[in-house]
Design an enzyme around this catalytic site. Structure first.
Site, PDB file in Angstrom:
ATOM      1  N   GLU A   1      39.255  33.681  29.472  1.00 46.63           N
ATOM      2  CA  GLU A   1      38.967  34.182  28.128  1.00 46.63           C
ATOM      3  C   GLU A   1      38.117  33.208  27.328  1.00 46.63           C
ATOM      4  O   GLU A   1      37.242  33.605  26.556  1.00 46.63           O
ATOM      5  CB  GLU A   1      40.276  34.460  27.366  1.00 46.63           C
ATOM      6  CG  GLU A   1      41.002  35.720  27.798  1.00 46.63           C
ATOM      7  CD  GLU A   1      41.953  35.530  28.972  1.00 46.63           C
ATOM      8  OE1 GLU A   1      41.853  34.506  29.689  1.00 46.63           O
ATOM      9  OE2 GLU A   1      42.805  36.411  29.173  1.00 46.63           O
TER      10      GLU A   1
ATOM     11  N   GLY B   1      43.484  39.380  31.414  1.00 44.63           N
ATOM     12  CA  GLY B   1      44.578  40.346  31.334  1.00 44.63           C
ATOM     13  C   GLY B   1      45.106  40.741  32.709  1.00 44.63           C
ATOM     14  O   GLY B   1      46.269  41.125  32.839  1.00 44.63           O
TER      15      GLY B   1
ATOM     16  N   GLU C   1      47.426  38.048  33.553  1.00 46.82           N
ATOM     17  CA  GLU C   1      48.608  38.225  32.695  1.00 46.82           C
ATOM     18  C   GLU C   1      49.489  39.368  33.198  1.00 46.82           C
ATOM     19  O   GLU C   1      50.713  39.293  33.126  1.00 46.82           O
ATOM     20  CB  GLU C   1      48.177  38.474  31.247  1.00 46.82           C
ATOM     21  CG  GLU C   1      47.598  37.210  30.605  1.00 46.82           C
ATOM     22  CD  GLU C   1      47.007  37.464  29.238  1.00 46.82           C
ATOM     23  OE1 GLU C   1      46.172  38.380  29.109  1.00 46.82           O
ATOM     24  OE2 GLU C   1      47.371  36.757  28.295  1.00 46.82           O
TER      25      GLU C   1
ATOM     26  N   ALA D   1      40.840  42.247  30.641  1.00 48.40           N
ATOM     27  CA  ALA D   1      40.608  43.311  29.666  1.00 48.40           C
ATOM     28  C   ALA D   1      39.150  43.734  29.789  1.00 48.40           C
ATOM     29  O   ALA D   1      38.297  42.952  30.219  1.00 48.40           O
ATOM     30  CB  ALA D   1      40.886  42.786  28.267  1.00 48.40           C
TER      31      ALA D   1
HETATM   32  N1  DAK Z   1      35.272  43.943  31.571  1.00 51.56           N
HETATM   33  C1  DAK Z   1      34.343  44.921  31.748  1.00 51.56           C
HETATM   34  N2  DAK Z   1      33.614  45.048  32.884  1.00 51.56           N
HETATM   35  C2  DAK Z   1      33.855  44.166  33.865  1.00 51.56           C
HETATM   36  C3  DAK Z   1      34.807  43.133  33.748  1.00 51.56           C
HETATM   37  C4  DAK Z   1      35.567  43.034  32.525  1.00 51.56           C
HETATM   38  N3  DAK Z   1      36.536  42.129  32.343  1.00 51.56           N
HETATM   39  N4  DAK Z   1      34.797  42.405  34.888  1.00 51.56           N
HETATM   40  C5  DAK Z   1      33.870  42.963  35.680  1.00 51.56           C
HETATM   41  N5  DAK Z   1      33.283  44.031  35.087  1.00 51.56           N
HETATM   42  C6  DAK Z   1      32.249  44.914  35.591  1.00 51.56           C
HETATM   43  C7  DAK Z   1      30.889  44.229  35.550  1.00 51.56           C
HETATM   44  O1  DAK Z   1      30.322  44.342  34.245  1.00 51.56           O
HETATM   45  C8  DAK Z   1      30.137  45.028  36.580  1.00 51.56           C
HETATM   46  O2  DAK Z   1      29.769  46.269  36.026  1.00 51.56           O
HETATM   47  P1  DAK Z   1      28.253  46.842  36.150  1.00 51.56           P
HETATM   48  O3  DAK Z   1      27.393  45.799  35.531  1.00 51.56           O
HETATM   49  O4  DAK Z   1      28.045  46.970  37.638  1.00 51.56           O
HETATM   50  O5  DAK Z   1      28.299  48.135  35.424  1.00 51.56           O
HETATM   51  C9  DAK Z   1      31.208  45.292  37.641  1.00 51.56           C
HETATM   52  O6  DAK Z   1      32.461  45.149  36.973  1.00 51.56           O
HETATM   53  C10 DAK Z   1      31.147  44.294  38.789  1.00 51.56           C
HETATM   54  O7  DAK Z   1      31.228  43.001  38.232  1.00 51.56           O
HETATM   55  P2  DAK Z   1      30.146  41.843  38.572  1.00 51.56           P
HETATM   56  O8  DAK Z   1      28.831  42.431  38.922  1.00 51.56           O
HETATM   57  O9  DAK Z   1      30.190  40.859  37.445  1.00 51.56           O
HETATM   58  O10 DAK Z   1      30.794  41.224  39.890  1.00 51.56           O
HETATM   59  P3  DAK Z   1      30.685  39.733  40.414  1.00 51.56           P
HETATM   60  O11 DAK Z   1      31.325  39.765  41.765  1.00 51.56           O
HETATM   61  O12 DAK Z   1      29.286  39.212  40.280  1.00 51.56           O
HETATM   62  O13 DAK Z   1      31.588  38.845  39.420  1.00 51.56           O
HETATM   63  C11 DAK Z   1      33.628  38.360  38.147  1.00 51.56           C
HETATM   64  C12 DAK Z   1      32.976  39.078  39.400  1.00 51.56           C
HETATM   65  C13 DAK Z   1      35.094  38.795  38.093  1.00 51.56           C
HETATM   66  C14 DAK Z   1      33.531  36.856  38.323  1.00 51.56           C
HETATM   67  C15 DAK Z   1      32.854  38.802  36.875  1.00 51.56           C
HETATM   68  O14 DAK Z   1      32.756  40.229  36.853  1.00 51.56           O
HETATM   69  C16 DAK Z   1      33.525  38.359  35.624  1.00 51.56           C
HETATM   70  O15 DAK Z   1      33.414  37.175  35.204  1.00 51.56           O
HETATM   71  N6  DAK Z   1      34.205  39.282  34.918  1.00 51.56           N
HETATM   72  C17 DAK Z   1      34.833  39.011  33.639  1.00 51.56           C
HETATM   73  C18 DAK Z   1      36.147  38.274  33.846  1.00 51.56           C
HETATM   74  C19 DAK Z   1      36.771  37.894  32.508  1.00 51.56           C
HETATM   75  O16 DAK Z   1      36.183  37.189  31.702  1.00 51.56           O
HETATM   76  N7  DAK Z   1      37.984  38.381  32.295  1.00 51.56           N
HETATM   77  C20 DAK Z   1      38.723  38.089  31.078  1.00 51.56           C
HETATM   78  C21 DAK Z   1      38.420  39.148  30.053  1.00 51.56           C
HETATM   79  S1  DAK Z   1      39.201  38.819  28.503  1.00 51.56           S
HETATM   80  C22 DAK Z   1      45.100  41.456  24.320  1.00 51.56           C
HETATM   81  C23 DAK Z   1      45.721  41.037  25.473  1.00 51.56           C
HETATM   82  C24 DAK Z   1      44.966  40.596  26.531  1.00 51.56           C
HETATM   83  C25 DAK Z   1      43.596  40.540  26.442  1.00 51.56           C
HETATM   84  C26 DAK Z   1      42.972  40.982  25.308  1.00 51.56           C
HETATM   85  C27 DAK Z   1      43.704  41.435  24.236  1.00 51.56           C
HETATM   86  N8  DAK Z   1      45.863  41.889  23.192  1.00 51.56           N
HETATM   87  C28 DAK Z   1      47.339  42.005  23.348  1.00 51.56           C
HETATM   88  C29 DAK Z   1      45.300  42.185  21.941  1.00 51.56           C
HETATM   89  C30 DAK Z   1      42.866  40.048  27.584  1.00 51.56           C
HETATM   90  C31 DAK Z   1      41.590  39.553  27.487  1.00 51.56           C
HETATM   91  C32 DAK Z   1      40.793  39.377  28.717  1.00 51.56           C
HETATM   92  O17 DAK Z   1      41.241  39.644  29.803  1.00 51.56           O
END
Ligand code: DAK
Length: 253
Positions: free
Chosen positions: A127, A104, A107, A61
């Site tokens: 998450e 997500g 998922e 997400a």
């Molecule tokens: N959200 C927003 N931006 C993201 C992102 C994300 N999940 N993942 C990556 N980006 C963006 C980064 O901010 C960066 O943007 P700029 O800074 O260049 O503007 C760009 O993508 C490149 O990412 P990185 O520079 O971080 O790239 P790296 O290769 O260094 O790292 C990484 C890649 C995938 C390890 C890292 O980006 C990372 O940890 N990303 C977050 C992964 C994460 O935590 N995902 C889970 C999110 S929570 C719901 C149902 C489902 C959900 C929610 C509600 N309901 C039914 C209510 C789901 C929740 C989630 O998924």
């Protein structure tokens, strides 16, 4: 979202937000839900392949779009209704996963019926690292796919696993070289698209519903679906083709 029709009966959906590793914002979610709602009613569409790009299937997400959200705002967004379009897609769906499939994104892959993973794929439910937990079925579908102890480890640590590990654990149907992922997914999709569409929908429904039913109820469901298929042209064609020693030409009816 990019929508293509690469093979007969096969639609390929590419998540297309490369600057954010295909993180799922409201726009992508709405688009995916609308497209799937249309495709599910289009008889010419037999199989959908969902993919991202070589860096990411989807990194979850969009964290930036929910960092400041209140519970009421999260409720108002109605994300579960958008996910329902994916969960209720009754035709075969294949996820072709290269790069990150996190949160997500993982998922979304877990909603697919078949997952083709690249060796360099990175699956995870991180998450917990941003202070929350999965909200689109991750705690339930992952444990059903890989079992409690592997699921808990991923859920509680937020660790990622690669494509080989995902395949070994049962989180991917197949693992192939990264540059072969899409071709392999399309190959499977093409084969399935030529199959008997009604039987395929019944297989999907029976497997998914049956997994949550007591065995006797699930077997009754299977029996009813099995019997219903004797009302299809494809059953007659499939069996006639076998007897006549030729390839069946299924029409999806
Ligand atoms: N959200 C927003 N931006 C993201 C992102 C994300 N999940 N993942 C990556 N980006 C963006 C980064 O901010 C960066 O943007 P700029 O800074 O260049 O503007 C760009 O993508 C490149 O990412 P990185 O520079 O971080 O790239 P790296 O290769 O260094 O790292 C990484 C890649 C995938 C390890 C890292 O980006 C990372 O940890 N990303 C977050 C992964 C994460 O935590 N995902 C889970 C999110 S929570 C719901 C149902 C489902 C959900 C929610 C509600 N309901 C039914 C209510 C789901 C929740 C989630 O998924």
């Amino acid at each position: 979202m990019i929508e293509e029709a690469p093979r007969p009966g096969v639609v390929l959906l590419r998540l297309n937000r490369p600057d954010a590793l295909n993180a799922l914002n409201m726009e992508i979610r709405r688009e995916l839900a609308e497209i799937l709602a249309r495709l599910v009613d289009d008889p010419a569409v037999r199989v959908v392949v969902v993919t991202g790009d070589d860096k990411a299937f989807a990194a979850g997400a969009d964290i930036k779009a929910m960092a400041e959200a209140s519970p009421t705002e999260m409720h108002r967004r109605g994300l579960h209704r958008l996910w329902a379009a994916v969960a209720e897609f009754r035709k075969p769906m294949i996820a072709a996963v290269r790069g990150f499939a996190l949160g997500g994104g993982c998922e979304l892959a877990l909603h697919a019926d078949i997952i083709v993973a690249g060796r360099g794929a990175k699956f995870g439910l991180p998450e917990v690292r941003v202070g929350i937990m999965p909200g689109a079925g991750g705690t339930q579908r992952l444990v059903r796919a890989v079992g409690k102890y592997k699921a808990m480890k991923l859920l509680m640590t937020g660790e990622q696993i690669d494509g080989e590990t995902a395949e070994r654990w049962g989180l991917a149907s197949e693992v192939v070289d990264d540059d072969a992922v899409l071709e392999r997914a399309l190959e499977l999709a093409t084969r399935i698209a030529a199959g008997p569409a009604v039987a395929l929908e019944h297989i999907k429904e029976t497997v998914l519903l049956g997994a949550d039913l007591p065995l006797q109820s699930a077997l009754a469901l299977e029996r009813r679906s099995f019997q219903l298929l004797f009302d299809t042209d494809d059953q007659r064609e499939g069996m006639a083709a076998f007897i006549e020693r030729r390839k069946p030409a299924f029409k999806g009816e």
